[in-house]
Design an enzyme around this catalytic site. Structure first.
Site: not given
Length: 513
Positions: A271, A330, A380
């Site tokens: 990321e 995301k 994440c």
């Protein structure tokens, strides 16, 4: 005299509640002493219990005392668990988060006091504990599932329950064992025998479940993957130059990987490995293409993009020769980081509000195609959410990736806590997980949750390994949500029964005075 004794008992219990939070913390990575999670929540239930005193009249624990015990337990636990948040935004937001999370533990304390008065309360409390945990993990602003009890069991036998019920089942099993320890002090042999069963049964089930973990019969093929950790410059650059340097670091390390490993199938960057948008910045696009052509394999890049909806945190696939592949926007964004709820209100209390982003969540399948391989992606913070990888598997993911950027959190425990989640998700889904991080810890995780390779923090690194592709769907992926809701309903019904019983006892006591 009685009032003085009552106050002394209250403060002693309060101290024990604080100790229970500290003991529970010892199960959290990187300490990872998993029995501490069982003992810690067991001690909390003991604090909430009447210790054999009469459940009538003033001898019963009062609800407001239970609220205090629950809050203190949570506050100590979260203050110890979350200091890494202060690495970026300072002490006040970190303490405020720990405080707000502890407010949920007030419910645990109140409900726990009531349930502990029931004859079989030590059997029912684990389900109510889960109900509060899931509330904390869901609301407000999407909740904060980072602090779930199950993550601390990754190195113990209870982690083997992941394919059957995910983190929710592990939480219940952990609390059940702790409550079983308390139940050993019950006044009758029947209750003590039940308590022994609560201690032994989860361990036995965990050991039996381990025999079905990482079964090669579900492997359809293998792929050689590379996780690239380019590292980040620490000092001496302005913001724009820092972003460019991070990108160049990942390009250079990828070229090294190409020289050492000429037969790679899939390559993963972390990321934010290219916080320079390659679709708007020609130089960034050129640098990425150089890396892709060097490894001659599909490359997944963490970058920032924009579309008609706004800014996106994007994992983008690139191919040799200039072809642009699929992407993952995301979906589960970090509140107060990537988004800022109630921005104007919170800006009154902290100038750090201006640092929060304004990203928009994606709504894709959680899967990207990389050269014919279906890769499930949870970027994440997403890895802490049950639906992220469960949806990926349902949409055909054969292998998983959790690209992450932990650089802003320094040498803190954050990266190890997050790696525990990736390991548990590997076991839950029966998939290998590739964990590329900008500055570490990057890791290769196998379907049994074991870690075969890791990098050091703030050092460039390359991890290469042959990993299995799987085509099965575990029970937790198919029915985990149903299992979770059944257990939550049991917990809610338990506290309702406890409330009704408490009121009946109070009326009966008043009628005899």
């Amino acid at each position: 005299m009685a009032g003085t004794r009552s106050r002394v008992v209250f403060f002693l219990r309060l101290i024990l509640a604080a100790i229970s939070g500290g003991i529970t913390f010892l199960a959290v990575q990187p300490i990872g002493f998993w029995p501490a999670g069982i003992v810690g929540v067991g001690l909390l239930f003991a604090v909430l219990s009447p210790f054999g005193a009469s459940t009538r009249g003033s001898a019963a624990l009062r609800k407001r005392e239970g609220a205090a015990y629950g809050f203190v337990h949570g506050l100590v636990l979260y203050l110890l668990m979350l200091p890494w948040i202060g690495e970026l935004v300072g002490a006040f937001p970190y303490i405020a988060l720990a405080f707000s999370l502890s407010l949920y533990a007030i419910l645990t304390g109140i409900g726990g006091v009531l349930i502990a008065r029931l004859r079989y309360g030590f059997i029912l409390f684990p389900f109510f504990y889960l109900a509060v945990e899931l509330l904390r993990s869901s609301a407000p602003f999407g909740g904060f599932s980072w602090v779930r009890l199950a993550w601390g069991q990754i190195d113990g036998p209870l982690a083997n329950l992941a394919p059957w019920g995910g983190p929710a089942l592990i939480t219940v099993a952990t609390v059940a064992m702790g409550c079983g320890l308390v139940g050993l002090a019950s006044p009758t042999w029947r209750l003590r025998g039940t308590a022994v069963g609560m201690i032994v049964l989860p361990l036995v089930l965990g050991l039996v479940a381990s025999t079905g973990i990482n079964n090669d019969k579900h492997t359809t093929d293998t792929v050689r993957v590379a996780a690239i950790q380019g590292n980040v410059p620490r000092l001496g650059l302005d913001f724009a130059a820092q972003r460019r340097a991070v990108l160049e670091n990942h390009v250079n390390v990828t070229k090294e990987a190409a020289d050492k490993y000429p037969d790679l199938d899939l390559v993963f960057w972390p990321e934010n490995s290219s916080d320079v948008n390659p679709f708007e910045d020609p130089l960034a696009g050129h640098l990425i293409q150089e890396a892709v052509d060097a490894v001659d394999a599909p490359l997944m890049v963490g970058t920032l993009t924009r579309d008609a909806m706004g800014s996106r945190n994007t994992m983008q696939v690139f191919y040799p020769g200039g072809e642009v592949g699929e992407h993952h926007h995301k979906k589960y964004l970090q509140p107060f980081g990537e988004t800022m709820p109630m921005r104007e209100f919170f800006s009154i209390f902290s100038e750090y509000v201006d640092r929060a982003g304004d990203f928009k969540p994606g709504n894709g399948p959680g899967v990207v195609d990389m050269g014919g391989v279906a890769v499930g992606v949870a970027t994440c913070y997403e890895v802490s959410f049950d639906a992220a990888f469960r949806d990926s598997i349902k949409n055909g993911a054969q292998i998983l990736a959790t690209p992450t950027n932990n650089a802003t959190f320094g040498f803190s425990d954050m990266t190890y806590q997050q790696l525990a989640m990736s390991r548990l998700r590997a076991m839950e889904t029966d998939r290998a997980v590739v964990v590329p991080a900008t500055s570490g810890v990057s890791a290769i995780v196998h379907p049994d949750g074991s870690v075969s390779q890791t990098t050091e923090i703030f050092e460039p690194g390359i991890l290469v390994e042959d990993l299995p592709l799987r085509d099965n769907t575990t029970f937790a992926v198919r029915f985990g949500s149903l299992v979770q809701w059944v257990m939550v309903i049991i917990g809610l019904v338990s506290v309702l029964i406890a409330v009704r019983t408490s009121r009946s006892t109070t009326r009966s006591t008043q009628g005899t005075t």
